[in-house]
Structures are given as C-alpha cells and as structure tokens.
Design a protein around this motif. Structure first.
Motif, short mmCIF file in Angstrom:
data_model
loop_
_atom_site.label_atom_id
_atom_site.label_comp_id
_atom_site.label_asym_id
_atom_site.label_seq_id
_atom_site.Cartn_x
_atom_site.Cartn_y
_atom_site.Cartn_z
N ARG A 1 41.65 41.44 40.90
CA ARG A 1 40.78 40.43 40.30
C ARG A 1 39.81 39.95 41.37
N GLN A 2 38.52 40.24 41.19
CA GLN A 2 37.50 39.85 42.15
C GLN A 2 37.00 38.44 41.83
N PHE A 3 36.97 37.56 42.85
CA PHE A 3 36.45 36.22 42.63
C PHE A 3 34.94 36.26 42.37
N SER A 4 34.25 37.16 43.05
CA SER A 4 32.82 37.34 42.84
C SER A 4 32.56 38.83 42.65
N PRO A 5 32.10 39.23 41.48
CA PRO A 5 31.44 38.44 40.43
C PRO A 5 32.38 37.96 39.32
N GLY A 6 33.65 37.79 39.56
CA GLY A 6 34.57 37.36 38.52
C GLY A 6 34.92 38.49 37.59
N ALA A 7 35.36 39.61 38.17
CA ALA A 7 35.63 40.80 37.36
C ALA A 7 37.01 41.35 37.67
N ASN A 8 37.58 42.04 36.69
CA ASN A 8 38.85 42.73 36.86
C ASN A 8 38.61 44.20 37.13
N VAL A 9 39.41 44.77 38.02
CA VAL A 9 39.42 46.22 38.22
C VAL A 9 40.79 46.68 37.72
N ASP A 10 40.81 47.22 36.51
CA ASP A 10 42.06 47.50 35.82
C ASP A 10 42.63 48.87 36.18
#
Length: 273
Positions: free
Chosen positions: A170-179
C-alpha cells in the motif's frame, strides 16, 4: 562433586547469557500511548469519533492468550477501524535486509458477518530509499492469511510466523495498492512489480502495526497477542496483558541466584566442619 556442580552451573549461566537474543515485554493498558517506543492506538473509528460502528480496540481479559489478557479488536459495521501501532522512526540498523523475526498470534471469533477471509492484518511501515528527507516513497507491506494458503480456523488462536510470507503493498503516495502477493525478498528484487515503490535491502522499516477495518463490511470480533519482531538476530515479543503479573527472573538471572545459594551452602558446610 560440589566443585563439579558449581562449574556446571557457571557454564549454564554463561550459555544462557550468551543466547539472550530474545526478550519479552509485557504491555498493559497503562503502557499504551506513552510516546516513543510504546504501542499506540491509531486510526480509530467508532462512536466517539462520529462513526456508526461500536468499535473495540483495547487490552482486556475477554480472551486471554499468554497470561491474563490480549488485544480485542471488533467492529459492528463498515465504518469501523482500529490499529495498534509501534513506531520507532529512522534507525539505520532496522531495514528490510536486517529484518530477522516477525510473527504474531491472532484469533477470529465465529458469528461475525464480515467476509470470512478477514482477520487482524500485520503491516510493516517502510521508507523505500531509507532517506528521511524524501517523503513520497513510504507505505505498508501488508500480511494477511488469505494470501498465504491454508484455511481460516475460527474460535481458536493461530500462531503465524510471517517473515517468509506473502505481502501486498500500500503506497501512501499516490495512495495506491499494488496487489501482488509475494515474499519480502521479491519486493526487494529487480523482479518486483513495475508500479511498486522500489524497495531494497536498505529500505528503512519505520514501525509495525496490526489492525482491522478500512472498508470491511458487516461485524467482526478478533484478538491479537504475542507480537514479535526483530532485526539482526535480536527480537522482542510483546505480550499484551490486562494486569501486570509478578516479574519472573530470566533464566540467566535464576541460574545466578541458584549458583549463589549453592556457594553459600557449601561455605556454611565448610565452616561447620
């Protein structure tokens, strides 16, 4: 014979002291939210914060694990959320490459209406480049049972050694998930997903946390205890207790006491002769 016994006890003391690479820290409600190097209740969403969920996130005696307590984590609808976080910030000795222990005990009660694969998740907070001055490369690596094989066992304590498990990002920036659900070593390799933060063995680990919620539907009740993390072969286990029991001497201390008493008894016998 007495000299041989004394020598054996001394060697046992040395051996115990030389292998004291793990420790147990008891955490009670009084120890919570005490600043740096303490567990903190974070991201709480419940009735007191204007949400509709009756959320519980507290150390209590409802379902004790290793003593008289554990952390209860429950919610009654999708608005609820709660995390228990332990953050230490930047420490050059605590990186993904030096992480050597990570485990915890968790429990899910039957009867909840949230998705059947959900349980208290464990997260590592990272800084990808290990540089405190750059803020756009931080996030979580998250472990959940559903991505690590095996079925969910309800109404029983599960002990999960997750160091070699699969994680998603879970990336804080840009607020995205890498599933992608892959081991830590793969997150640190050139074969990592192209859209992920570029993690390496030098990526800083800033803290750990476990929690529930964030869009979970329905109701949930669970528990957590005996959270262990370690770096460079040194580890700490956090045992959550409702009340602090009497302190028990560590093995090396107990052996030192025994050795002293045995020596005192031997001296008394010599004097009496």
């Amino acid at each position: 014979m007495k000299q041989l016994l004394l020598k054996s006890l001394a060697l046992a003391v040395i051996a115990a002291a030389g292998h004291a690479s793990a420790g147990v820290v008891v955490v009670t409600p009084a120890d919570m939210n005490a600043g740096v190097n303490s567990w903190t209740l974070a991201n709480y969403r419940g009735l007191s914060t204007g949400h509709t969920s009756t959320t519980v996130a507290a150390i209590n005696t409802v379902n004790p694990r290793s003593g008289n307590g554990s952390v209860q984590m429950s919610l009654t609808d999708a608005s609820g959320k709660a995390d228990f976080a332990y953050a230490w910030g930047f420490d050059s000795t605590r990186t993904l490459g030096t992480l050597s222990a990570l485990s915890y005990d968790w429990y899910r009660s039957s009867g909840g209406t949230s998705d059947t694969h959900l349980q208290p998740a464990m997260r590592l907070t990272y800084d990808a480049d290990g540089d405190a001055s750059t803020l756009g490369d931080r996030g979580y690596l998250i472990w959940e049972q559903v991505y690590n094989g095996g079925g969910m066992v309800l109404d029983t304590w599960n002990s999960s050694n997750i160091l070699a498990g699969n994680y998603w990002q879970r990336q804080f920036s840009p607020g995205a998930n890498v599933d992608n659900y892959i081991p830590l070593q793969e997150w640190m390799s050139a074969g990592r997903p192209a859209t992920s933060d570029l993690l390496t063995a030098n990526s800083a680990v800033l803290g750990i946390e476990f929690g529930i919620g964030s869009g979970w539907g329905g109701s949930f009740n669970g528990f957590v205890d005996n959270v262990t993390f370690g770096f460079n072969g040194e580890s700490t286990t956090f045992n959550f207790e409702a009340v602090r029991a009497a302190e028990v001497p560590e093995p090396a201390s107990a052996l030192l006491v025994g050795l002293g008493l045995l020596g005192f008894a031997a001296a008394r016998r010599r004097k009496s002769k």
